[in-house]
Scaffold this motif. Structure first.
Motif, PDB file in Angstrom:
ATOM      1  N   GLN A 202      36.331  13.745 103.955  1.00 30.48           N
ATOM      2  CA  GLN A 202      36.102  13.690 102.498  1.00 30.48           C
ATOM      3  C   GLN A 202      36.982  14.677 101.744  1.00 30.48           C
ATOM      4  N   PRO A 203      37.402  14.319 100.536  1.00 32.83           N
ATOM      5  CA  PRO A 203      38.180  15.262  99.731  1.00 32.83           C
ATOM      6  C   PRO A 203      37.293  16.377  99.185  1.00 32.83           C
ATOM      7  N   GLY A 204      37.900  17.523  98.911  1.00 35.15           N
ATOM      8  CA  GLY A 204      37.184  18.592  98.199  1.00 35.15           C
ATOM      9  C   GLY A 204      36.197  19.397  99.012  1.00 35.15           C
ATOM     10  N   ARG A 205      35.984  19.042 100.290  1.00 35.32           N
ATOM     11  CA  ARG A 205      35.010  19.805 101.081  1.00 35.32           C
ATOM     12  C   ARG A 205      35.709  20.735 102.056  1.00 35.32           C
ATOM     13  N   PHE A 206      35.365  21.996 101.966  1.00 35.03           N
ATOM     14  CA  PHE A 206      36.006  23.005 102.809  1.00 35.03           C
ATOM     15  C   PHE A 206      34.946  23.575 103.739  1.00 35.03           C
ATOM     16  N   ASP A 207      34.958  23.133 104.982  1.00 37.32           N
ATOM     17  CA  ASP A 207      33.958  23.602 105.935  1.00 37.32           C
ATOM     18  C   ASP A 207      34.518  24.833 106.660  1.00 37.32           C
ATOM     19  N   GLU A 208      33.961  25.976 106.275  1.00 37.93           N
ATOM     20  CA  GLU A 208      34.560  27.230 106.729  1.00 37.93           C
ATOM     21  C   GLU A 208      34.553  27.387 108.258  1.00 37.93           C
ATOM     22  N   VAL A 209      33.438  26.981 108.879  1.00 38.95           N
ATOM     23  CA  VAL A 209      33.345  27.150 110.332  1.00 38.95           C
ATOM     24  C   VAL A 209      34.437  26.330 111.026  1.00 38.95           C
ATOM     25  N   LEU A 210      34.573  25.093 110.555  1.00 40.29           N
ATOM     26  CA  LEU A 210      35.577  24.198 111.140  1.00 40.29           C
ATOM     27  C   LEU A 210      36.990  24.739 110.942  1.00 40.29           C
ATOM     28  N   VAL A 211      37.255  25.238 109.735  1.00 45.94           N
ATOM     29  CA  VAL A 211      38.589  25.761 109.438  1.00 45.94           C
ATOM     30  C   VAL A 211      38.871  26.996 110.301  1.00 45.94           C
ATOM     31  N   ARG A 212      37.856  27.830 110.452  1.00 42.83           N
ATOM     32  CA  ARG A 212      38.057  29.059 111.233  1.00 42.83           C
ATOM     33  C   ARG A 212      38.428  28.725 112.690  1.00 42.83           C
ATOM     34  N   HIS A 213      37.745  27.704 113.229  1.00 43.01           N
ATOM     35  CA  HIS A 213      38.085  27.266 114.585  1.00 43.01           C
ATOM     36  C   HIS A 213      39.552  26.902 114.708  1.00 43.01           C
ATOM     37  N   GLN A 214      40.011  26.147 113.717  1.00 41.65           N
ATOM     38  CA  GLN A 214      41.387  25.662 113.803  1.00 41.65           C
ATOM     39  C   GLN A 214      42.394  26.795 113.640  1.00 41.65           C
ATOM     40  N   VAL A 215      42.072  27.729 112.742  1.00 44.83           N
ATOM     41  CA  VAL A 215      42.942  28.890 112.564  1.00 44.83           C
ATOM     42  C   VAL A 215      43.098  29.585 113.916  1.00 44.83           C
ATOM     43  N   LYS A 216      41.997  29.587 114.662  1.00 49.06           N
ATOM     44  CA  LYS A 216      42.021  30.217 115.978  1.00 49.06           C
ATOM     45  C   LYS A 216      42.827  29.367 116.976  1.00 49.06           C
TER      46      LYS A 216
END
Ligand code: ATP
Ligand code: MG
Length: 712
Positions: A613-627
């Motif tokens: 979905q547009p506009g949704r920033f799931d922090e946990v998911l993003v943090r995983h990917q940054v890692k």
């Protein structure tokens, strides 16, 4: 005071983005992570991503690496006008963009005459394939061309829908997920016009042909044919429109996907095939193969009183479409040919074995046809002789769109290969990033400060080392005579690599692991995190065996595509071909060699949420990917010494109004001018260093203060 806020470009150009009390930095973050005050803070990193994402600024740099967030909506930033804005403009002069990276890579190839490559990584659904398509389109639109080259550009672009139809599928994570890895070379002549291309493909997920998880589909092409094919086409192929009538298509219970029009995509593919050089006959043969896989899936077996297996469904259609003899096929699907002490023996298959043989044939037919398709596309993209001779001094830009690190609920052989691939690429990434940083310091005559980083060679060795690594042990177990099975493979692993610090099993863990492990799993501690692999199916998938008598039948096919795919030599030659994991390992070795010989650029893709979905920033998911993407490590290496560097003339040009001695013009040596300027501004010795042609600034704050002084 009215404050005019702006986005501070790293090269110093200022864009007015808003007026008001907030500074642009507060609102839209920094456009290069190296300008983050606290570059060791993951929270600050993620906050910067979030701010930019909120403003639809999906691109951010880490030095020369482009981080890209999937917006899950169409943004007005890919027009021809936008392409023009980025042409010939220095990397940092305008907002970060995939076009800036494309253009910069292209110019580096032209001016330095060195081959380039762009490595695109990220997890499923993060936007890798979209990014690679945008880069290709940028070259197709902006590079010089003539009629012949326009045709080539067309073929390059048209190869995409064809490969996607055969190699992509709807998964839970992405409606258009690439189920193979792809490396594509684009060749340019001395004028910078694209003149040829070549594709290498990696490890197609063949198991999808016969099985899909709930909510997922088989490869797009099957649904496209059923939905888009004309009535008479389907009649000839003896197919019905409803995908639910085919066993290979019903497993996921997901015949339609709202975001996909199979009918329209079918039209696109049918239009593309002739453009990339397929004859009408070849298209027909290809359709026969697609249909034959569906019929193969519907082939059923029964068990006789003596335990013998026979085929209960009609087989003549299948044989016709495969171009083989019906009774030979029937025999080969229910019997196995063995050679013992020089004598051939035919033994009947039991019910399970017959089903497995049928599925193995379907996978082999589809997988080999896919490889043939790539070869065929390569012929159409190959440099024509006359161009080849006139294009001496040509250079190449390679594009790598390959599966990202994958951790599923249930991880099998495929995830093992995919994650191994990521481990290799991470190793290369660290090596090349450090190398280019070191080289820059050397040319500028600045002392290199050692950077601490995690070297994942230890994990690569664990997987790939000759005789001792996991792949070798797997091969050995596949070849060992006697009763071997997935569990005996696991035991062998425990015996051989049990003491390795990155390897754990239920037995070895001694209850010490945080997550409970089953007795069928081993765990690898990858650079990006822990993954449990279930050994079920490892041996079969690595063996990837097709009974010899099925091969014999197939190599007599009168379908030229199939007779090309199944060679007689393969049947005659008793030598066992390389096993799947070893094949993959060797192709990865070749790939790293190719990449190492080129100048790399990186696109790191991130998906903001799992709901597409547009506009949704799931922090946990993003943090995983940054890692997983190793971005913090990347930033640390890039920031180890200095946050910011800029050529003397550019620095002087921008900041000379701040010092009476450099304003309006400095007439001495550039380095002296810069020194005079920074002394006047009160830079302390530890804040900067002067190289041969560039000033290096250690902290972003120094730069921001100077920027603010300019604004005041
Ligand atoms: P996989 O590893 O499964 O192949 P991927 O990284 O290649 O995943 P894509 O297929 O490129 O992912 O992207 C998934 C979807 O996200 C696209 O189909 C599209 O809807 C959306 N998307 C990705 N990038 C963009 C973009 N720049 N603008 C708009 N939508 C995008
Ligand atoms: Mg993809």
């Amino acid at each position: 005071m009215r404050y005019q806020a702006r986005e501070v470009d790293i090269e110093g150009r200022v864009r007015l983005v808003m007026e008001g009390a907030l500074t642009a930095r507060d609102r839209v973050g920094v456009q290069d992570f190296v300008l983050l005050e606290n570059y060791n803070s993951e929270a600050a990193f993620i906050e910067n991503l979030r701010r930019r994402f909120r403003e639809n600024l999906i691109y951010t740099y880490i030095g020369s690496v482009l981080v890209s967030m999937n917006p899950y909506k169409e943004l007005e930033i890919y027009s021809k006008q936008q392409m023009d804005r980025y042409r010939g403009v220095s990397f940092y002069e305008i907002s970060p963009h995939i076009y800036a990276l494309s253009d910069n890579t292209y110019r580096a190839m032209r001016t330095e005459r060195k081959d380039q490559c762009i490595l695109i990584s990220g997890e499923s659904g993060a936007g890798k394939t979209e990014a690679s398509k945008k880069i290709l389109l940028y070259y197709a639109v902006t590079c010089p061309t003539n009629d012949h080259m326009a045709a080539l550009g067309d073929r390059l672009l048209q190869s995409n829908p064809v490969l996607e139809a055969f190699g992509n599928a709807k998964t839970l994570r992405n409606d258009n997920s690439s189920r193979f890895g792809k490396y594509m070379d684009v060749q340019f002549d001395f004028r910078g016009a694209p003149v040829g291309g070549h594709i290498l493909n990696y490890l197609l997920e063949k198991s999808r042909v016969v099985h899909q998880n709930h909510g997922e589909r088989n490869f797009h092409i099957f649904y496209q044919l059923l939905d888009g094919g004309q009535d008479d086409q389907l009649n000839t192929l003896n197919l019905e429109r409803n995908p639910q009538n085919y066993r290979y298509l019903v497993k996921g219970n997901c015949p339609r996907v709202s975001s996909i029009s199979d009918k329209n995509n079918w039209k696109v593919v049918m239009k593309a095939l002739p453009v990339i050089g397929f004859t009408e006959e070849e298209v027909q043969k290809l359709l026969n193969i697609i249909a034959s896989v569906l019929h193969l899936g519907n082939t059923q077996f029964g068990e006789g009183e003596e335990g013998e297996t026979y085929i209960t469904t009609e087989i003549s259609n299948l044989a016709r479409l495969l171009g083989v003899d019906g009774s030979a096929l029937r025999e080969a699907l229910t019997h196995k040919k063995l050679t013992a002490k020089g004598e051939e023996m035919i033994t009947p298959l039991n019910f399970e074995q017959a089903e497995a043989a049928r599925d193995a044939l379907a996978k082999a037919v589809y997988g080999r046809t896919f490889t043939w398709l790539v070869e065929k596309i390569n012929q159409s993209l190959a440099l024509k002789d006359e161009i080849y001779h006139s294009s001496k001094g040509s250079s190449v830009i390679g594009l790598l769109d390959i599966y990202g690190f994958e951790v599923l609920q249930h991880n099998s052989f495929e995830q093992f290969c995919i994650n191994y691939c990521n481990e290799k690429l991470q190793q290369l990434f660290i090596e090349l990033t450090l190398r280019s940083e070191q080289e820059e310091y050397e040319t500028e005559g600045i002392a290199w400060e050692t950077v601490q980083y995690f070297d994942n060679k230890i994990i690569c060795d664990l997987i790939e080392e000759k005789h001792k690594g996991i792949i070798s042990i797997l091969d050995e177990e596949c070849l060992r005579p006697g009763e071997t099975c997935d569990v005996s493979f696991l035991e062998k692993l425990e015996d051989t690599v049990g003491g390795h610090p990155h390897f754990v099993t239920h037995k070895l863990a001694n209850g010490k692991t945080r997550r409970v492990m089953s007795r069928e799993e081993f765990r690898l501690l990858h650079y990006a995190g822990e993954v449990n692999y279930n050994v079920n199916g490892f041996l079969d998938k690595n063996n990837d065996l097709l009974n010899r008598n099925l091969k014999e039948v197939m190599c007599q096919s009168d379908n030229q595509i199939l007779s090309h795919c199944f060679r007689r030599e393969e049947v005659i030659d008793q030598k066992r071909p390389e096993m799947a994991a070893t094949q993959f390992k060797n192709s990865l070795m070749k790939l790293t060699e190719i990449l190492r010989s080129k100048e790399p650029s990186y696109v790191r893709c991130i998906k903001p949420n799992d709901a597409k979905q547009p506009g949704r920033f799931d922090e946990v998911l993003v943090r995983h990917q940054v890692k997983y993407l190793g971005l913090m490590e990347n930033l640390r290496v890039r920031r180890a010494g200095f946050a910011y560097r800029r050529r003397f003339e550019a620095f002087l040009q921008r900041y000379k109004p701040l010092c009476p001695e450099t304003w309006p013009n400095w007439h001495g040596r550039l380095a002296d001018g810069v020194l005079t300027l920074v002394k006047h501004l009160g830079y302390k010795d530890e804040e900067y260093k002067l190289g041969r042609s560039k000033i290096f600034i250690r902290f972003p704050k120094t730069l921001f203060n100077t920027e603010d002084a300019l604004e005041a």
